[in-house]
Design a protein around this motif. Structure first.
Motif, mmCIF file in Angstrom:
data_model
loop_
_atom_site.group_PDB
_atom_site.id
_atom_site.type_symbol
_atom_site.label_atom_id
_atom_site.label_comp_id
_atom_site.label_asym_id
_atom_site.label_seq_id
_atom_site.Cartn_x
_atom_site.Cartn_y
_atom_site.Cartn_z
ATOM 1 N N GLN A 25 0.826 -1.209 0.000
ATOM 2 C CA GLN A 25 0.000 0.000 0.000
ATOM 3 C C GLN A 25 0.860 1.258 0.000
ATOM 4 N N THR A 26 1.917 1.281 0.789
ATOM 5 C CA THR A 26 2.737 2.490 0.901
ATOM 6 C C THR A 26 3.875 2.521 -0.111
ATOM 7 N N GLY A 27 4.252 1.373 -0.652
ATOM 8 C CA GLY A 27 5.371 1.319 -1.576
ATOM 9 C C GLY A 27 4.923 1.229 -3.023
ATOM 10 N N THR A 28 4.488 0.052 -3.403
ATOM 11 C CA THR A 28 4.142 -0.192 -4.805
ATOM 12 C C THR A 28 2.986 0.690 -5.268
ATOM 13 N N PHE A 29 1.953 0.817 -4.443
ATOM 14 C CA PHE A 29 0.768 1.588 -4.839
ATOM 15 C C PHE A 29 0.644 2.875 -4.026
ATOM 16 N N GLY A 31 1.502 6.005 -4.538
ATOM 17 C CA GLY A 31 1.106 7.260 -5.165
ATOM 18 C C GLY A 31 -0.282 7.235 -5.770
ATOM 19 N N MET A 32 -0.967 6.103 -5.641
ATOM 20 C CA MET A 32 -2.258 5.964 -6.326
ATOM 21 C C MET A 32 -3.350 6.687 -5.543
ATOM 22 N N PHE A 35 -10.287 9.708 -6.864
ATOM 23 C CA PHE A 35 -11.088 10.870 -6.454
ATOM 24 C C PHE A 35 -10.380 11.668 -5.348
ATOM 25 N N GLY A 36 -9.077 11.801 -5.459
ATOM 26 C CA GLY A 36 -8.299 12.620 -4.515
ATOM 27 C C GLY A 36 -8.031 11.964 -3.185
ATOM 28 N N SER A 37 -8.379 10.689 -3.039
ATOM 29 C CA SER A 37 -8.175 10.006 -1.762
ATOM 30 C C SER A 37 -7.349 8.737 -1.971
ATOM 31 N N ASP B 265 2.884 13.106 -5.418
ATOM 32 C CA ASP B 265 2.322 11.757 -5.569
ATOM 33 C C ASP B 265 3.109 10.890 -6.535
ATOM 34 N N SER B 266 3.819 11.517 -7.493
ATOM 35 C CA SER B 266 4.448 10.699 -8.527
ATOM 36 C C SER B 266 5.975 10.700 -8.466
ATOM 37 N N VAL B 267 6.564 11.476 -7.557
ATOM 38 C CA VAL B 267 8.028 11.556 -7.532
ATOM 39 C C VAL B 267 8.626 10.235 -7.075
#
Lengths: 170, 281
Positions: A25-29, A31-32, A35-37, B265-267
């Motif tokens: 959740q914190t690594g691979t995904f 930055g995902m 709807f802004g959350s 979010d993308s860096v």
């Protein structure tokens, strides 16, 4: 009269699974966003453990999830582990007495946990920092819906883990 | 047959000990402002999982990008070559101006306008869960020379600052996190203000520029950079552009909403400024 035994291998498997979900959740995904959350599956781990196993297992998973939150420098250490530990134990007791072990109960419990966590966060932190209640409410609503939508990702593997242990103990 | 669940006394004692440790962690963390020893120990166990997960993610996304982004990268490459060619004369002119500036400073007995920085490259291995904190974990720590309050940048500008350091990793409070605060300067008007995160703006990836004067001449589109005041962060690092200017609730001053240059979010790759010397004034 039977006494419920806590299976240590199952506990270790739950903790390992929680760590893996946190890493994904914190690594691979990480930055995902939808709807802004961000999709946060960590609370769903606690409710799944409470529903599928019991209060002790849910408390241990809750402690693990809380420590994972602390690793991300999200606030004062120790408060998230305390909240999730107590919620996990209480949810486990509630599940034993009232709820049936199905996916609907999982959704209801997860939604309740997300709302409770969000409200506590607002009352003890965000409100004093000047966050607008409407924005908090919006994020809370979207976050809760997303967590409930994707909680099958943790529910199905945990159901398999708890089911395997039951088969071995017969 | 009714199943009874007995909670043994060892389990109760264990639960009480854990609850006590949680409370002690909270007290330690609240007073010191640092992570508790328990969290740091847990981090040593969990970080390898995060590194592995991020590494796997990067491997697959890079592989996919090779097939899907090739044409776009090729076009961007041509565009950038043209820009470099166009900017070459500008760079020569700037170099001449800098040398002339240093000569004049030398004639006036002022030190030369120089800046030296030491940087460490790092990769993002994790981000904070949920919506109410915006922190990142990098794969470099004190063993690579990283210290608390070091500025973290990308080629686009400021990303944040190091808020917590371990031997091999560090936590970065990003530019949009409400705990972020730094001295800022509006490039065009030379007005100084404070750039800080805000809960109400964090969800849309923006931050605020506070304490603008009533007669401020800041307009939409102005660039904001670090001011270097206080000596914590080097000056001249780009922060973002002004999206709007609003009056404060008190009505006595204004604040601006800044859209940062860096997309938090993308860096994935960053530079940590571990040392800098700046004689420019």
């Amino acid at each position: 009269m039977q006494r419920e035994h806590i299976s240590i291998p199952k506990l270790i498997a739950y903790v390992l699974f929680s760590v893996i979900i946190f890493a994904l959740q914190t690594g691979t995904f990480g930055g995902m966003r939808i709807f802004g959350s961000a999709v946060d599956l960590l609370p769903a781990l606690v409710t799944a453990a409470a529903l599928l196993s019991g209060p002790a297992e849910a408390a241990v998973v809750g402690l693990t999830v809380g420590i994972c939150y602390d690793l991300s420098f999200t606030g004062v250490d120790g408060l998230y582990p305390l909240f999730f530990l107590l919620f996990g134990y209480a949810a486990g007791k509630l599940c034993q007495r009232l709820l049936t072990r199905n996916y609907i109960s999982m959704l209801i419990l997860t939604a309740f946990e997300c709302v409770l966590l969000g409200l506590l966060r607002y009352l003890f932190s965000l409100m004093h920092a000047g966050a607008s209640f409407l924005i908090v409410l919006r994020q809370l609503a979207v976050g809760t819906v997303l967590t409930c939508l994707f909680c099958f990702i943790v529910y199905l593997p945990l159901r398999r883990l708890s089911g395997k242990s039951r088969k071995r103990s017969r | 047959m009714r199943r009874r669940h007995k909670v043994g006394s060892p389990l109760l004692i264990g639960a009480a000990v854990v609850i006590l440790l949680c409370i002690l962690s909270a007290v330690y963390s609240g007073i010191s402002g640092n992570s508790s020893p328990i969290t740091r120990a847990a981090g040593a166990v969990v970080r390898p999982f995060q590194r592995f997960g991020t590494g796997v993610g990067h491997f697959f996304s890079k592989g996919l990008d090779y097939f899907t982004e090739f044409d776009a990268l090729k076009a961007e490459n041509e565009q950038l070559k043209q820009q470099i060619s166009d900017n070459a004369q500008l760079v020569r002119d700037a170099q001449i101006a800098l040398e002339e500036n240093n000569q004049l400073r030398s004639q006036l007995g002022q030190p030369e306008n120089t800046r030296t920085t030491t940087t460490v490259s790092a990769e993002v291995i994790a981000r904070s869960p949920g919506d109410w904190a915006d922190t990142l974990t990098l794969d470099k720590g004190s063993s690579s020379g990283v210290n608390k309050d070091d500025l973290v940048t990308t080629v686009d500008g400021m990303l944040g600052f190091v808020s917590e350091v371990t031997d091999n990793t560090c936590e970065v409070t990003s530019i949009t996190d409400p705990k972020m605060q730094c001295g800022a300067l509006v490039t065009r008007t030379r007005e100084t203000a404070i750039a800080e995160g805000d809960y109400n703006l964090m969800t849309r990836g923006a931050l605020r520029l506070s304490y603008l004067r009533e007669d401020s001449k800041v307009v939409v589109g102005d660039t904001v950079e670090t001011s270097g005041r206080g000596g914590v962060f080097p000056k001249g690092i780009l922060i973002g552009t002004v999206e709007s200017v609003q009056p404060e609730e008190s009505g006595l001053s204004y604040y601006a909403v800044i859209k940062p240059f860096v997309s938090v979010d993308s860096v994935s790759s960053v530079s940590i400024i571990t040392e800098y010397t700046d004689t420019a004034e």
